[in-house]
Design a protein around this motif. Structure first.
Motif, mmCIF file in Angstrom:
data_model
loop_
_atom_site.group_PDB
_atom_site.id
_atom_site.type_symbol
_atom_site.label_atom_id
_atom_site.label_comp_id
_atom_site.label_asym_id
_atom_site.label_seq_id
_atom_site.Cartn_x
_atom_site.Cartn_y
_atom_site.Cartn_z
ATOM 1 N N GLN B 224 47.716 51.022 44.572
ATOM 2 C CA GLN B 224 47.559 51.335 45.991
ATOM 3 C C GLN B 224 48.301 52.623 46.327
ATOM 4 O O GLN B 224 47.860 53.396 47.165
ATOM 5 N N MET B 250 37.325 57.583 42.601
ATOM 6 C CA MET B 250 37.848 56.629 41.606
ATOM 7 C C MET B 250 38.061 55.246 42.207
ATOM 8 O O MET B 250 37.967 54.247 41.506
ATOM 9 N N PHE B 251 38.369 55.204 43.521
ATOM 10 C CA PHE B 251 38.664 53.905 44.125
ATOM 11 C C PHE B 251 37.506 53.338 44.939
ATOM 12 O O PHE B 251 37.631 52.256 45.507
ATOM 13 N N THR B 252 36.402 54.081 45.058
ATOM 14 C CA THR B 252 35.245 53.468 45.718
ATOM 15 C C THR B 252 34.100 53.290 44.724
ATOM 16 O O THR B 252 33.460 52.253 44.694
ATOM 17 N N GLN B 253 33.854 54.303 43.907
ATOM 18 C CA GLN B 253 32.710 54.223 42.997
ATOM 19 C C GLN B 253 33.068 54.924 41.689
ATOM 20 O O GLN B 253 32.589 56.025 41.414
ATOM 21 N N PRO B 254 33.948 54.325 40.885
ATOM 22 C CA PRO B 254 34.244 54.966 39.598
ATOM 23 C C PRO B 254 32.989 55.010 38.730
ATOM 24 O O PRO B 254 32.114 54.157 38.867
ATOM 25 N N GLU B 260 36.591 50.895 36.555
ATOM 26 C CA GLU B 260 36.310 49.862 37.568
ATOM 27 C C GLU B 260 37.154 48.604 37.282
ATOM 28 O O GLU B 260 37.803 48.075 38.172
ATOM 29 N N VAL B 263 40.951 49.382 38.026
ATOM 30 C CA VAL B 263 41.386 49.535 39.435
ATOM 31 C C VAL B 263 41.177 48.262 40.249
ATOM 32 O O VAL B 263 41.854 48.038 41.246
ATOM 33 N N THR B 264 40.241 47.409 39.818
ATOM 34 C CA THR B 264 40.038 46.159 40.558
ATOM 35 C C THR B 264 40.890 45.024 39.989
ATOM 36 O O THR B 264 40.785 43.892 40.443
ATOM 37 N N GLY B 265 41.709 45.344 38.986
ATOM 38 C CA GLY B 265 42.629 44.327 38.468
ATOM 39 C C GLY B 265 41.992 43.330 37.531
ATOM 40 O O GLY B 265 42.497 42.231 37.345
ATOM 41 N N ARG B 266 40.845 43.685 36.937
ATOM 42 C CA ARG B 266 40.219 42.745 35.998
ATOM 43 C C ARG B 266 40.870 42.807 34.622
ATOM 44 O O ARG B 266 40.762 41.890 33.837
ATOM 45 N N PHE B 267 41.496 43.921 34.305
ATOM 46 C CA PHE B 267 42.332 43.939 33.103
ATOM 47 C C PHE B 267 43.480 44.889 33.336
ATOM 48 O O PHE B 267 43.474 45.696 34.253
#
Lengths: 233, 268
Positions: B224, B250-254, B260, B263-267
């Motif tokens: 953030q 990078m934070f809306t449409q990587p 992706e 930044v979305t915390g999937r890994f």
């Protein structure tokens, strides 16, 4: 990695689609009330409308909570904002269905002005646009979304045709104020259906943002052929 | 601006930068037999904030330290490729490393003020460069403390020991100390990770102010924070630069799924 957030987004999407199903049903019932002159259905549409209003608020609150607590970015952000916007559009579509039911309530007390041909066509077209816009959202299908947008032109064309036809009726109705009442109410119905098409198109446009991050609102000629006017009558 | 470079089977997306001040060219870095960076190509835009993000061990801090040759202090480190600052190859044999570290300053994760007065901390860089005129030093200390948004809090106690400041103030003091020698680029390695949220906001605001005059490169684990303060973001993974683009993109449409997922915390 499956996140708790994924489940929360999934649940929200399910709620939104259930609400979408109810809204489609509302349009169908309102049209049936009008075409079959069935007063019993009118109350059903109006009470269903109140339920959908509550639903809209619950979905918006859930979206805002996830915004505040999850700080969504990238595809999460696009999905969440898209759902908030679809929620808005569905609520407005529902308002239009309620408006149609209220017009039917008046029209059903009067004799039929003429056999209705274009209005049922508009009803089917508008309801299918809503259904397909939601399908495009679920399947992330930009082509189907574009197709919904194109169909909005047909809807606008039918509305214009109904306007012209009923204005002609009114011109010939000197000394028959009851005919003018009926014509005006039918014009309003066509206007409500046309607005449903606009909201369905908004949903379709949001699918483009969801899928590829492009905001196509106000520049749809690049996205699909130019659509009819959206100004308020 | 966000042009995609490379073929379809090339997974890397790197934005073209029109006004680079730092240019990293096919940089690989090894610690002994271990390779920490692989062929990094990256241009850092002047007077913008660039954030380096990525999971631990991805090479982001190693790259940051390469930009002012701090890795020289690690005996086993060696590099291939090169880094240019304002067009000059900083790894060229005749390049003056002392001058480089003046031009490319560094603020570390843990604030590290000297056990001296607030004034002397900020004046230190100029003093060792031979500046002793008090009017010059006074002016520089005030200007630097103002730029680091610390002046109003310390102007009445410049002679007090710097170690008496709060953690957030100490970090802003270190920023002021870096600014006093008028660098072109300021590197920041997790400058807020030891600070509370209020102190973090102060540093972030300071960074936003500084970019009018300086180029900032910041390594952060706080996504953030990267989204809030940077203009460009570079995502690293396993020693490679994966994607570099405008932060908003990078934070809306990587472009890449790997970005992706991070930044979305999937890994991570």
């Amino acid at each position: 990695m499956e996140r708790k957030f994924d489940h929360q987004l999934g649940d929200l999407k399910q709620d939104l689609l259930k609400m979408g199903g109810e809204v489609e049903e509302s349009i169908a019932l309102a049209m049936q009330a009008l075409l079959e002159r069935d007063d019993a259905l009118i109350e059903q549409v109006i009470s269903g409308g109140r339920r959908i209003d509550d639903w809209e608020i619950r979905i918006e609150e859930a979206c805002l909570t996830l915004m505040a607590t999850q700080g969504p970015v990238a595809s999460d952000l696009r999905l969440l904002t898209t759902m908030m916007k679809i929620n808005d559009d569905l609520e407005r579509i529902n308002d239009q269905a309620v408006n149609i039911a209220q017009r039917a309530q008046v029209l059903n007390t009067m004799p039929l002005l003429k056999p209705l041909i274009d209005i049922p066509r508009m009803g089917d077209l508008a309801r299918n646009m809503v259904k397909d816009a939601l399908d495009a959202f679920v399947r992330r299908d930009v082509d189907l979304a574009k197709d919904v947008g194109k169909r909005d032109e047909q809807l606008d064309g039918l509305r214009d045709q109904i306007f012209r036809e009923l204005i002609t009726y009114m011109h010939g109705a000197t000394g028959r104020p009851d005919m003018i009442d009926r014509a005006i109410y039918l014009i309003l119905v066509s206007r409500h259906l046309e607005r449903i098409g606009d909201n369905a198109s908004n949903i379709a446009e949001n699918v483009s943002y969801l899928v590829d991050g492009h905001i196509v609102r106000h520049q749809k000629e690049d996205w699909w052929e130019e659509r009819g006017d959206q100004s308020d009558v | 601006m966000s042009e995609i470079r490379g073929e379809i089977d090339d997974p890397f997306v790197v934005a073209e930068i029109e006004n680079p001040i730092v240019e990293v060219d096919k940089l690989s870095l090894y610690y002994g037999d271990t390779q920490a960076l692989y062929d990094v190509d990256l241009a850092i835009p002047e007077r913008e904030v660039t954030a380096f993000i990525g999971p631990s061990g991805c090479g982001k801090s190693t790259l940051l330290r390469s930009l002012n040759r701090l890795n020289d202090l690690v005996e086993s480190a060696r590099i291939e490729g090169n880094v240019r600052v304002s067009g000059a190859d900083i790894y060229a044999p005749d390049y003056d490393v002392i001058d480089l570290r003046r031009r490319v300053g560094m603020v570390f994760q843990k604030s590290n003020p000297f056990p001296k007065s607030i004034y002397e901390n900020v004046a230190y860089g100029l003093r060792i460069a031979g500046e002793n005129r008090s009017s010059v030093l006074d002016e520089s200390v005030e200007k630097s403390l103002r730029a680091a948004a610390l002046w109003d809090e310390v102007k009445d106690r410049l002679k007090d020991n710097a170690l008496g400041l709060s953690g957030g103030q100490q970090q802003r003091l270190c920023i002021a100390r870096t600014l006093a020698v008028e660098p072109e680029v300021v590197l920041m390695d997790e400058p807020c990770s030891a600070l509370d949220p209020i102190a973090t906001v102060r540093i972030e605001e300071t960074i936003s102010e500084l970019k009018n005059d300086y180029t900032i490169v910041i390594v952060t684990h706080n996504l953030q924070q990267a989204a809030r303060i940077s203009d460009y973001t570079a995502f690293f993974y396993l020693g490679r630069l994966v994607e570099f683009n405008q932060t908003q993109q990078m934070f809306t449409q990587p472009h890449l799924k790997q970005t992706e997922d991070y930044v979305t915390g999937r890994f991570g």
